[in-house]
Motif scaffolding. Sequence first.
Motif, PDB file in Angstrom:
ATOM      1  N   LEU A  87       9.887   5.025  -5.179  1.00  0.00           N
ATOM      2  CA  LEU A  87       9.753   5.899  -6.344  1.00  0.00           C
ATOM      3  C   LEU A  87       9.044   5.191  -7.485  1.00  0.00           C
ATOM      4  CD1 LEU A  87      10.500   8.655  -7.635  1.00  0.00           C
ATOM      5  CD2 LEU A  87      12.604   7.568  -8.449  1.00  0.00           C
ATOM      6  N   LEU A  88       8.069   5.890  -8.059  1.00  0.00           N
ATOM      7  CA  LEU A  88       7.397   5.459  -9.283  1.00  0.00           C
ATOM      8  C   LEU A  88       7.949   6.316 -10.419  1.00  0.00           C
ATOM      9  CD1 LEU A  88       3.768   5.400  -7.889  1.00  0.00           C
ATOM     10  CD2 LEU A  88       4.834   3.416  -8.951  1.00  0.00           C
ATOM     11  N   TYR A  89       8.521   5.680 -11.437  1.00  0.00           N
ATOM     12  CA  TYR A  89       9.121   6.438 -12.539  1.00  0.00           C
ATOM     13  C   TYR A  89       8.056   6.870 -13.541  1.00  0.00           C
ATOM     14  CZ  TYR A  89      13.715   5.113 -10.816  1.00  0.00           C
ATOM     15  OH  TYR A  89      14.826   4.962 -10.032  1.00  0.00           O
ATOM     16  N   ASP A  90       8.204   8.091 -14.051  1.00  0.00           N
ATOM     17  CA  ASP A  90       7.252   8.639 -15.028  1.00  0.00           C
ATOM     18  C   ASP A  90       7.036   7.688 -16.205  1.00  0.00           C
ATOM     19  OD1 ASP A  90       6.285  11.021 -14.000  1.00  0.00           O
ATOM     20  OD2 ASP A  90       8.024  12.167 -14.655  1.00  0.00           O
ATOM     21  N   SER A  91       8.114   7.070 -16.651  1.00  0.00           N
ATOM     22  CA  SER A  91       8.043   6.207 -17.834  1.00  0.00           C
ATOM     23  C   SER A  91       7.218   4.951 -17.596  1.00  0.00           C
ATOM     24  CB  SER A  91       9.456   5.802 -18.273  1.00  0.00           C
ATOM     25  OG  SER A  91      10.124   5.105 -17.238  1.00  0.00           O
ATOM     26  N   GLU A  92       6.912   4.658 -16.322  1.00  0.00           N
ATOM     27  CA  GLU A  92       6.158   3.450 -15.988  1.00  0.00           C
ATOM     28  C   GLU A  92       4.813   3.760 -15.344  1.00  0.00           C
ATOM     29  OE1 GLU A  92       9.680   0.246 -15.235  1.00  0.00           O
ATOM     30  OE2 GLU A  92       9.318   1.663 -13.606  1.00  0.00           O
ATOM     31  N   ILE A  93       4.408   5.023 -15.408  1.00  0.00           N
ATOM     32  CA  ILE A  93       3.114   5.426 -14.868  1.00  0.00           C
ATOM     33  C   ILE A  93       2.119   5.569 -16.013  1.00  0.00           C
ATOM     34  CG2 ILE A  93       1.854   7.243 -13.656  1.00  0.00           C
ATOM     35  CD1 ILE A  93       4.437   7.893 -12.162  1.00  0.00           C
ATOM     36  N   PHE A  94       0.988   4.901 -15.905  1.00  0.00           N
ATOM     37  CA  PHE A  94       0.013   4.908 -16.987  1.00  0.00           C
ATOM     38  C   PHE A  94      -1.369   5.334 -16.494  1.00  0.00           C
ATOM     39  CE2 PHE A  94       1.261   0.794 -15.372  1.00  0.00           C
ATOM     40  CZ  PHE A  94       0.094   0.307 -14.804  1.00  0.00           C
ATOM     41  N   GLN A  95      -1.401   6.110 -15.446  1.00  0.00           N
ATOM     42  CA  GLN A  95      -2.644   6.685 -14.964  1.00  0.00           C
ATOM     43  C   GLN A  95      -2.306   8.000 -14.275  1.00  0.00           C
ATOM     44  OE1 GLN A  95      -2.778   3.259 -11.925  1.00  0.00           O
ATOM     45  NE2 GLN A  95      -4.127   4.787 -11.006  1.00  0.00           N
ATOM     46  N   SER A  96      -3.303   8.860 -14.124  1.00  0.00           N
ATOM     47  CA  SER A  96      -3.055  10.149 -13.488  1.00  0.00           C
ATOM     48  C   SER A  96      -2.875   9.950 -11.984  1.00  0.00           C
ATOM     49  CB  SER A  96      -4.219  11.111 -13.764  1.00  0.00           C
ATOM     50  OG  SER A  96      -5.437  10.572 -13.290  1.00  0.00           O
TER      51      SER A  96
ATOM     52  N   ASN B 271       0.856  -1.186   0.000  1.00  0.00           N
ATOM     53  CA  ASN B 271       0.000   0.000   0.000  1.00  0.00           C
ATOM     54  C   ASN B 271       0.890   1.234   0.000  1.00  0.00           C
ATOM     55  OD1 ASN B 271      -2.709  -1.265   0.388  1.00  0.00           O
ATOM     56  ND2 ASN B 271      -1.760  -1.974   2.285  1.00  0.00           N
ATOM     57  N   ILE B 272       0.549   2.205  -0.829  1.00  0.00           N
ATOM     58  CA  ILE B 272       1.381   3.408  -0.905  1.00  0.00           C
ATOM     59  C   ILE B 272       0.535   4.676  -0.790  1.00  0.00           C
ATOM     60  CG2 ILE B 272       3.109   2.234  -2.332  1.00  0.00           C
ATOM     61  CD1 ILE B 272       2.064   3.893  -4.732  1.00  0.00           C
ATOM     62  N   LEU B 273       1.207   5.734  -0.352  1.00  0.00           N
ATOM     63  CA  LEU B 273       0.638   7.083  -0.320  1.00  0.00           C
ATOM     64  C   LEU B 273       1.518   7.945  -1.209  1.00  0.00           C
ATOM     65  CD1 LEU B 273      -1.110   9.423   0.902  1.00  0.00           C
ATOM     66  CD2 LEU B 273       0.595   9.546   2.744  1.00  0.00           C
ATOM     67  N   ILE B 274       0.924   8.541  -2.254  1.00  0.00           N
ATOM     68  CA  ILE B 274       1.697   9.394  -3.153  1.00  0.00           C
ATOM     69  C   ILE B 274       2.116  10.642  -2.374  1.00  0.00           C
ATOM     70  CG2 ILE B 274       1.701  10.735  -5.276  1.00  0.00           C
ATOM     71  CD1 ILE B 274       1.669   7.712  -5.690  1.00  0.00           C
ATOM     72  N   TRP B 275       3.415  10.908  -2.375  1.00  0.00           N
ATOM     73  CA  TRP B 275       3.998  11.933  -1.516  1.00  0.00           C
ATOM     74  C   TRP B 275       4.300  13.215  -2.277  1.00  0.00           C
ATOM     75  CZ3 TRP B 275       9.580  10.923   0.684  1.00  0.00           C
ATOM     76  CH2 TRP B 275      10.022  12.036   1.397  1.00  0.00           C
ATOM     77  N   GLN B 276       5.166  13.150  -3.291  1.00  0.00           N
ATOM     78  CA  GLN B 276       5.508  14.369  -4.023  1.00  0.00           C
ATOM     79  C   GLN B 276       6.022  14.058  -5.422  1.00  0.00           C
ATOM     80  OE1 GLN B 276      10.038  15.182  -2.375  1.00  0.00           O
ATOM     81  NE2 GLN B 276       8.337  16.232  -1.406  1.00  0.00           N
ATOM     82  N   LYS B 277       5.855  15.020  -6.335  1.00  0.00           N
ATOM     83  CA  LYS B 277       6.334  14.889  -7.705  1.00  0.00           C
ATOM     84  C   LYS B 277       7.806  15.284  -7.754  1.00  0.00           C
ATOM     85  CE  LYS B 277       5.552  14.341 -12.202  1.00  0.00           C
ATOM     86  NZ  LYS B 277       6.965  14.064 -12.587  1.00  0.00           N
ATOM     87  N   THR B 278       8.585  14.522  -8.526  1.00  0.00           N
ATOM     88  CA  THR B 278       9.995  14.836  -8.716  1.00  0.00           C
ATOM     89  C   THR B 278      10.287  14.833 -10.214  1.00  0.00           C
ATOM     90  OG1 THR B 278      10.867  12.576  -8.780  1.00  0.00           O
ATOM     91  CG2 THR B 278      10.459  13.539  -6.602  1.00  0.00           C
ATOM     92  N   ASP B 279      11.516  15.134 -10.586  1.00  0.00           N
ATOM     93  CA  ASP B 279      11.905  15.118 -11.997  1.00  0.00           C
ATOM     94  C   ASP B 279      11.827  13.709 -12.580  1.00  0.00           C
ATOM     95  OD1 ASP B 279      12.381  17.821 -11.913  1.00  0.00           O
ATOM     96  OD2 ASP B 279      14.531  17.619 -11.532  1.00  0.00           O
ATOM     97  N   LEU B 280      11.971  12.696 -11.729  1.00  0.00           N
ATOM     98  CA  LEU B 280      11.965  11.304 -12.198  1.00  0.00           C
ATOM     99  C   LEU B 280      10.577  10.675 -12.196  1.00  0.00           C
ATOM    100  CD1 LEU B 280      15.168   9.961 -10.383  1.00  0.00           C
ATOM    101  CD2 LEU B 280      14.938  10.621 -12.785  1.00  0.00           C
ATOM    102  N   GLY B 281       9.718  11.173 -11.333  1.00  0.00           N
ATOM    103  CA  GLY B 281       8.389  10.572 -11.219  1.00  0.00           C
ATOM    104  C   GLY B 281       7.707  11.019  -9.941  1.00  0.00           C
TER     105      GLY B 281
END
Length: 282
Positions: A173-182, A151-161
Amino acid sequence: MSIELGRFNTLKVVKEVEFGMYLDGGEDGEILLPLRYVPEGCQPGDELNVFIYLDSEERLVATTLTPLVQVGEFACLEVAWVNEYGAFLNWGLMKDLFVPFREQKMKMQVGNKYVIYAHLDDESYRIVASAKVDRYLSKETAPYEAGDEVNILIWQKTDLGFKAIIENKYSGLLYDSEIFQSLRTGDRLKAFIKQVREDGKIDLVLQKPGFEKVDDFSKVLLQYIKDNGGRIYLNDKSPADEIYSTFGVSKKTFKKGVGDLYKRHLILLQEDGIMLAKPLNS
């Protein structure tokens, strides 16, 4: 018995008064549960699971309401008001949660939401919050393996994701290149461990590792088309979040699956969707 301030405690009702019930707080004495929170039919001798916090006069008080955060937890809360001492967050109780200015990474604004950590102030023994969440995340190596669901809580946006807090303890960390939803700060959702690096950093993905295999998804996609009369109104131009809400996979995996079925002459591609190459009854 000692009370855990800022958390739920199971306490016995010792007596009833006109304005509520008193609960046995052990060495902390009797604790009032105001009348508005007393469950119907409650009697002395009953045990209740109640949240303990401090009222406006710094007295221990109980409630059956569930706050948005407990001591020792992270949450994303909205600022209700600000004064010369700090900000006050709405956490679902009558008395708002205080964030001193020294615990703010930036000056908090009314109406904005911030990820915070709730804890007990060492000096005042009050329940307070801190937006400097880094200091409260574990520095130990996480005991996870690739593929573990968390289970995760989205914390903050970074240059990587997006940085995320994992199971109320670790940073990932969730990388932008592997995120497929808002995504947005404060979202709570399921994720999977991609890897725990040698330096202890954790990479996350929103899709279980292994399901990206094209042949696996191709079978799922083909069956889905058959189950929907041989035609669906999705294609490689469809929004990533629409694809994910339907199949639970990234747009990249979807496109690979479509390509695989097309090369095998099992489907036809159309402007508004996909259909089987051969009718179902053929």
